[in-house]
Scaffold this active site. Structure first.
Site, PDB file in Angstrom:
ATOM      1  NE  ARG A 101      -3.794   1.945   2.637  1.00 24.21           N
ATOM      2  CZ  ARG A 101      -3.881   2.529   3.825  1.00 24.21           C
ATOM      3  NH1 ARG A 101      -3.205   2.030   4.853  1.00 24.21           N
ATOM      4  NH2 ARG A 101      -4.634   3.582   4.000  1.00 24.21           N
ATOM      5  CG  HIS A 139      -1.974   4.671  -1.002  1.00 25.67           C
ATOM      6  ND1 HIS A 139      -2.945   5.126  -0.133  1.00 25.67           N
ATOM      7  CD2 HIS A 139      -2.494   3.550  -1.575  1.00 25.67           C
ATOM      8  CE1 HIS A 139      -3.990   4.322  -0.180  1.00 25.67           C
ATOM      9  NE2 HIS A 139      -3.739   3.349  -1.036  1.00 25.67           N
ATOM     10  CG  HIS A 191      -8.032  -5.738  -2.568  1.00 24.76           C
ATOM     11  ND1 HIS A 191      -9.164  -5.138  -3.104  1.00 24.76           N
ATOM     12  CD2 HIS A 191      -7.333  -4.733  -1.990  1.00 24.76           C
ATOM     13  CE1 HIS A 191      -9.131  -3.839  -2.851  1.00 24.76           C
ATOM     14  NE2 HIS A 191      -8.018  -3.571  -2.184  1.00 24.76           N
ATOM     15  CB  THR A 192      -4.594 -12.100  -2.878  1.00 24.23           C
ATOM     16  OG1 THR A 192      -4.555 -13.428  -2.336  1.00 24.23           O
ATOM     17  CG2 THR A 192      -3.171 -11.652  -3.123  1.00 24.23           C
ATOM     18  CD1 TRP A 209     -11.343  -7.828  -0.695  1.00 22.85           C
ATOM     19  CD2 TRP A 209      -9.685  -7.248   0.689  1.00 22.85           C
ATOM     20  NE1 TRP A 209     -11.383  -6.465  -0.553  1.00 22.85           N
ATOM     21  CE2 TRP A 209     -10.380  -6.074   0.294  1.00 22.85           C
ATOM     22  CE3 TRP A 209      -8.603  -7.111   1.564  1.00 22.85           C
ATOM     23  CZ2 TRP A 209     -10.019  -4.805   0.746  1.00 22.85           C
ATOM     24  CZ3 TRP A 209      -8.254  -5.849   2.018  1.00 22.85           C
ATOM     25  CH2 TRP A 209      -8.952  -4.711   1.612  1.00 22.85           C
ATOM     26  CG  ASP A 249     -13.110  -5.939  -3.589  1.00 22.41           C
ATOM     27  OD1 ASP A 249     -12.045  -5.660  -4.165  1.00 22.41           O
ATOM     28  OD2 ASP A 249     -13.283  -5.795  -2.369  1.00 22.41           O
TER      29      ASP A 249
END
Length: 456
Positions: A101, A105, A234-235, A266, A303
């Site tokens: 992240r 970002h 997102h895994t 997730w 998602d």
């Protein structure tokens, strides 16, 4: 340029010819940049007359020719060493999601419609400054900076922009994901005023999820395939309602950690990078919305859009069935995202896989520069709740306490000592508790042995 610079240090009386000046510069350059060091060879470099400059002088001292050693935006040897430190950090703190992240970002603020750097945003290290850390989408990322800052202090010859992207790519690879074809040499912005405006990062729950994803990622120059592939990250990780407003306080998959317990993930194995995100989203998208909310796995509106939008669904279905195809497309998309908006020095960047060094990285390290005031202030004011899933960090480990002060141990040995010591229930901050039952049994056995000796 190099010829004029070299000529300005030659004695005026010598009046060398252009060819002589070129020969002098070439000889000096060969001495300063040996061809055996690919990290420097063939790169357009940035020169600075620093204390580390190499000086070549003639007899008499006056009119000395001084050739300075040039550096790219980041030192390749230090980047390679930093990568090993990041691997150790990931093993001990389980901070893979927040490192991904952090890199995303920093680069995800890029606007392809703005040409000027750094106004265009992108991977420029601006996320280290407090104004950008306070953006709503960056909630909790202060802890990523707290985790990574000691590595930056240890290797001052690398830029924040490179360090953030190195940490992100390394986290993917160490979690079992594909190798990312990264390049380095990103230049840092220098002032908080150079941070991009808020509002360029994606929102988890927009009114039109598919349209919002396209609006944000198209602005960066990415397409539908890259949007879906990147969503597969997102895994890894969890969402926490007290930070993002999404997810449950805890589930059966997150209540015991690793790292700080809680949040909603997730996927079941949320520290393993694979295509399970697409498999799970495909299954969950087929059940009613109310039932989705009762599930232990998280489904954000963005998602669900991957299996509702016809264009997105083509790729999402493909990745659910073919992990190899997902890994290939993801690696390419991640590398592209990490380059967005960056200004490279040298302009073409460089790959760590193509760099070798004849001298140890420790010998190349410069004296550590003090942490910039805005960064130090941001780290100092961070709260304990800002760790975004990473384990709380103990005080710095001093091996001298456990080696009679004779010799400081290497960082890798410190980590091994810490892991083994904590495995028995102790920590560097408090002694390990005694097992009184075991002590009593040993005492009884000893007395019995002595009694038998006396009896004999």
């Amino acid at each position: 340029m190099a010829e004029r610079l070299a000529a300005s240090f030659l004695p005026a009386a010598a009046s060398p010819s252009p060819s002589a000046r070129r020969a002098t510069v070439a000889a000096a350059a060969a001495a300063s940049f040996p061809s055996s060091c690919p990290a420097r060879a063939g790169l357009r470099l940035r020169c600075s007359r620093s204390g580390s400059a190499r000086r070549f002088s003639k007899a008499g001292g006056r009119g000395a020719l001084r050739v300075v050693r040039c550096m790219a935006a980041s030192d390749a040897a230090q980047l390679k060493s930093a990568r090993e430190d990041i691997k150790e950090l990931l093993k001990t703190t389980y901070c893979h999601p927040i490192m991904v992240r952090l890199g995303w970002h920093d680069s995800g603020t890029y606007d392809k419609n703005i040409e000027e750097w750094p106004q265009r945003g992108g991977a420029d290290g601006s996320l280290r400054f407090e104004p950008e850390l306070k953006h709503g989408a960056n909630a909790g990322l202060i802890n990523a900076l707290k985790l990574i800052q000691p590595i930056k202090d240890k290797y001052p010859g690398i830029s924040y922009a490179d360090l953030f992207q190195l940490a992100s790519a390394t986290a993917i690879e160490e979690a079992g994901g594909p190798k990312i074809p990264m390049k380095y040499g990103r230049v840092d912005v220098t002032e908080p005023e150079q941070c991009p405006p808020e509002g360029r990062l994606p929102d988890a729950g927009p009114r039109d999820p598919a349209g919002h994803l396209r609006e944000v990622f198209y602005r960066m120059g990415l397409d539908d395939k890259e949007i879906v592939a990147l969503s597969g990250a997102h895994t890894l990780g969890r969402a926490r309602p007290d930070r993002s407003g999404w997810g449950k306080p805890e589930t059966k998959y997150t209540k015991d950690g690793p790292g700080e317990p809680g949040g909603q993930s997730w996927t079941v194995e949320w520290l393993k990078f694979d295509n399970s995100y697409f498999k799970d989203m495909k299954f969950l998208s087929q059940i009613p919305l109310e039932e989705q909310k009762e599930q232990d796995l998280l489904v954000l509106p963005t998602d669900a859009a991957l299996f509702e939008d016809p264009s997105f669904k083509v790729y999402a279905e493909k990745y659910a069935e073919d992990q190899e195809a997902f890994f290939k497309d993801y690696a390419e998309a991640h590398a592209k995202l990490s380059d967005l908006g960056a200004k490279f020095d040298p302009p073409e960047g460089f790959s760590l896989d193509d760099v070798t060094s004849d001298e140890p990285a420790d010998e190349k390290k410069e004296e550590a520069a003090p942490t910039p005031e805005p960064v130090a202030a941001a780290v100092a004011t961070a709260t304990a709740d800002d760790n975004n899933g990473a384990a709380p960090q103990p005080e710095p480990f001093s091996a001298a306490k456990y080696s009679y002060g004779k010799r400081e141990l290497s960082d890798s040995m410190k980590q091994k000592i810490r892991a083994e010591y904590e495995g028995f229930g102790g920590s560097p901050d408090k002694p390990m508790q005694s097992n009184y039952f075991l002590n009593i049994m040993i005492l009884i056995a000893g007395l019995a042995f002595l009694t038998s000796l006396v009896g004999n």
